[in-house]
Design a protein around this motif. Structure first.
Motif, PDB file in Angstrom:
ATOM      1  N   ALA A  27       0.825  -1.214   0.000  1.00 42.16           N
ATOM      2  CA  ALA A  27       0.000   0.000   0.000  1.00 42.16           C
ATOM      3  C   ALA A  27       0.857   1.261   0.000  1.00 42.16           C
ATOM      4  CB  ALA A  27      -0.929  -0.001   1.217  1.00 42.16           C
ATOM      5  N   VAL A  31      -0.787   3.274  -3.032  1.00 42.49           N
ATOM      6  CA  VAL A  31      -1.832   4.255  -2.709  1.00 42.49           C
ATOM      7  C   VAL A  31      -1.468   5.685  -3.083  1.00 42.49           C
ATOM      8  CG1 VAL A  31      -3.126   5.296  -0.807  1.00 42.49           C
ATOM      9  CG2 VAL A  31      -2.860   2.800  -0.932  1.00 42.49           C
ATOM     10  N   TRP A  43      -6.078   7.287   3.225  1.00 43.13           N
ATOM     11  CA  TRP A  43      -6.212   5.891   2.811  1.00 43.13           C
ATOM     12  C   TRP A  43      -5.159   5.006   3.495  1.00 43.13           C
ATOM     13  CZ3 TRP A  43     -10.328   3.818   1.158  1.00 43.13           C
ATOM     14  CH2 TRP A  43     -11.205   4.477   0.295  1.00 43.13           C
ATOM     15  N   THR A  55      -8.192  -2.413   2.538  1.00 46.54           N
ATOM     16  CA  THR A  55      -7.900  -2.757   1.149  1.00 46.54           C
ATOM     17  C   THR A  55      -9.180  -3.009   0.367  1.00 46.54           C
ATOM     18  OG1 THR A  55      -5.779  -3.740   1.785  1.00 46.54           O
ATOM     19  CG2 THR A  55      -6.681  -4.390  -0.346  1.00 46.54           C
ATOM     20  N   PHE A  58     -10.764   0.354  -0.281  1.00 48.53           N
ATOM     21  CA  PHE A  58      -9.951   1.065  -1.264  1.00 48.53           C
ATOM     22  C   PHE A  58     -10.172   0.515  -2.670  1.00 48.53           C
ATOM     23  CE2 PHE A  58      -5.964   1.566  -3.673  1.00 48.53           C
ATOM     24  CZ  PHE A  58      -5.848   2.954  -3.666  1.00 48.53           C
ATOM     25  N   GLY A  62     -11.413   3.589  -4.078  1.00 52.13           N
ATOM     26  CA  GLY A  62     -10.133   4.280  -4.097  1.00 52.13           C
ATOM     27  C   GLY A  62      -9.779   4.970  -5.391  1.00 52.13           C
TER      28      GLY A  62
END
Length: 498
Positions: A27, A31, A43, A55, A58, A62
């Protein structure tokens, strides 16, 4: 059996720990990619605290990218707009614009393909019923087509006359096309009955970004079409903050409290109306795969020219329509607001019911105040969305420290208008709030205006606001409780999850 279960617990815990740490490491590199730092931080905090759940959330929410089909349509429409306006200069010839505005218009065009055009401001209204009456009159005058797009539509006691006008238009041979947001509209009473009325009366209607997975129609529930516009025969245009619903939003608690929504809308004629039609055509194609013609019949064009010729000089404005949303990665509305405020020399007025700026916009606003520009922010004393209300309050202290005057619209009513004025020369009004949802998730339209009567009319509206609002006192605001401050900070963090 229980012994086997308990013996397996350490192994499961170790496996979960390994998977969770792998997710956390991945991540950190995934991210932040192409995402504003505030959103990336929020996030990452969620994923670090709850790797599996974070996750999963996201993966669903996301990214603000449109699906492949809608991206293809967006690209095709952009190519069409570029070709359509290829021979049109960025600004009308021989028109002296406020300093720096030509560069802003050129920036907007690079992101949206739309130049600035002449247009006539027939009326700016802050009266709810007046806006409804204007819509009905425009529909009753239609001869060829009516295009309507609203985030929220409901057939209630107040809006039924609009639906009746649409029926009358169809009966005399007018083509009526209507778009309304699925998530935005479906929660209001009579949604199914409204759709049935339009179907039974020949009104061509479709939901925008429907979330109907069992019908093969699934779009992300947080990517909404928040635009509000109407076009009649290519001659008359309408946009602003108004949704087609009663001013109480049909909520029993709102009725009991005496809570009504207050809007600002603009009624337009002239060349700029064609750009409203361009955006409607984009959204119509996205929902129906039908390409609408970009021209209007010759007879309507002649009527348009005759109609436009009857105006006073100050009614003629230079306009530019700026669409924004998931189809525009550059965030045109955010760049527009930030650039205009950075250029301000004397005065900035911001009216937004939802005010959650990103860092560059917040810095632009406070920097303007620090360099001596008079900055006014008009917000609600108490908003209609608790989490958003708390998040936006977290920005008040640095604004007050910079010298921004914060005007509070008295509860229980809601100020829902959305506009900005710069140096009493340039204005922007439309559907976009000053928040990260409007900048990155919602489809919005913003109308840039100068060199006419739009600024004068909006400052008349501001004068009425000042008589109704109260100024937020810096000392009183500094005495709010630590619990309130904690909740504000928490909601500010969650507001960045996009």
């Amino acid at each position: 059996m229980l012994d086997i279960f308990f013996d397996s617990l350490p192994t499961a815990t170790v496996l979960y720990s390994i998977v969770a740490n792998i997710i956390r490491v991945i991540a950190i590199g995934v991210v932040p990619y192409n995402r504003r730092p505030s959103a990336a931080t929020a996030w990452l905090m969620l994923i670090m605290l709850e790797p599996i759940i974070g996750t999963l959330v996201f993966s669903i929410l996301g990214s603000n990218k449109l699906n492949a089909r809608r991206q293809r349509i967006q690209r095709a429409v952009n190519r069409g707009l570029k070709a359509m306006w290829l021979d049109t200069p960025d600004t009308p010839p021989n028109e002296l614009l406020p300093e720096g505005l030509e560069r802003v218009i050129a920036m907007n065009r690079k992101m949206t393909e739309l130049p600035s055009l002449f247009g006539i401001n027939r009326a700016i209204s802050s009266d709810y019923q007046t806006s409804i009456d204007q819509i009905i009159h425009a529909i009753d005058e239609s001869r060829y087509y009516v295009h309507m797009l609203f985030y929220i539509m409901a057939k209630d006691e107040r809006t039924t006359p609009i639906f009746d006008a649409m029926k009358r238009a169809v009966d005399r041979g007018v083509r009526v096309r209507v778009l309304y947001d699925h998530i935005g509209s479906r929660k209001y009473p009579g949604f199914a009955e409204m759709r049935e009325f339009m179907t039974n009366n020949g009104i061509d209607h479709h939901m925008t970004a429907p979330v109907l997975p069992f019908d093969g129609e699934f779009n992300r529930p947080d990517l909404r079409n928040h635009r509000k516009l109407m076009v009649v025969d290519g001659n008359v245009g309408f946009t602003g903050s108004f949704n087609m619903i009663d001013s109480t939003y049909l909520d029993e608690q709102n009725v009991a409290l005496g809570r009504h929504w207050n809007e600002v809308t603009i009624l337009l004629n002239g060349q700029i109306v064609s750009q409203l039609d361009n955006i409607f055509a984009l959204d119509w194609a996205s929902e129906t795969n039908e390409t609408l013609p970009v021209s209007i019949p010759d007879a309507a064009q002649r009527q348009h020219i005759s109609y436009v010729s009857r105006h006073t000089d100050d009614e003629m404005n230079v306009f530019q329509l700026i669409p924004s949303g998931p189809g525009y990665a550059e965030e045109p509305n955010l760049r527009l607001f930030t650039t205009l405020i950075e250029q301000a020399q004397e005065h900035v007025a911001i009216v937004s019911p939802y005010f959650i700026p990103d860092t560059p916009l917040m810095q632009a606003i406070t920097s303007a105040a620090y360099r001596g520009v008079e900055v006014e922010l008009f917000v609600n004393e108490r908003g209609d969305q608790m989490m958003v209300d708390l998040a936006q309050r977290s920005y008040y202290e640095p604004l007050l420290d910079a010298g921004v005057t914060i005007w509070l619209w008295p509860q229980p009513e809601i100020l829902h208008a959305k506009f900005v004025t710069i140096d009493r020369q340039v204005s922007v009004l439309g559907s976009s709030n000053m928040d990260m949802r409007s900048f990155g998730l919602n489809h919005e339209i913003s109308l840039l205006a100068s060199n006419g009567n739009v600024n004068r009319d909006l400052h008349k509206v501001l004068r009425t606001y000042r008589t109704k609002c109260t100024v937020l006192d810096r000392d009183r605001w500094g005495r709010r409780s630590w619990v309130t401050r904690y909740l504000e900070s928490l909601m500010r963090l969650t507001s960045a999850l996009q």
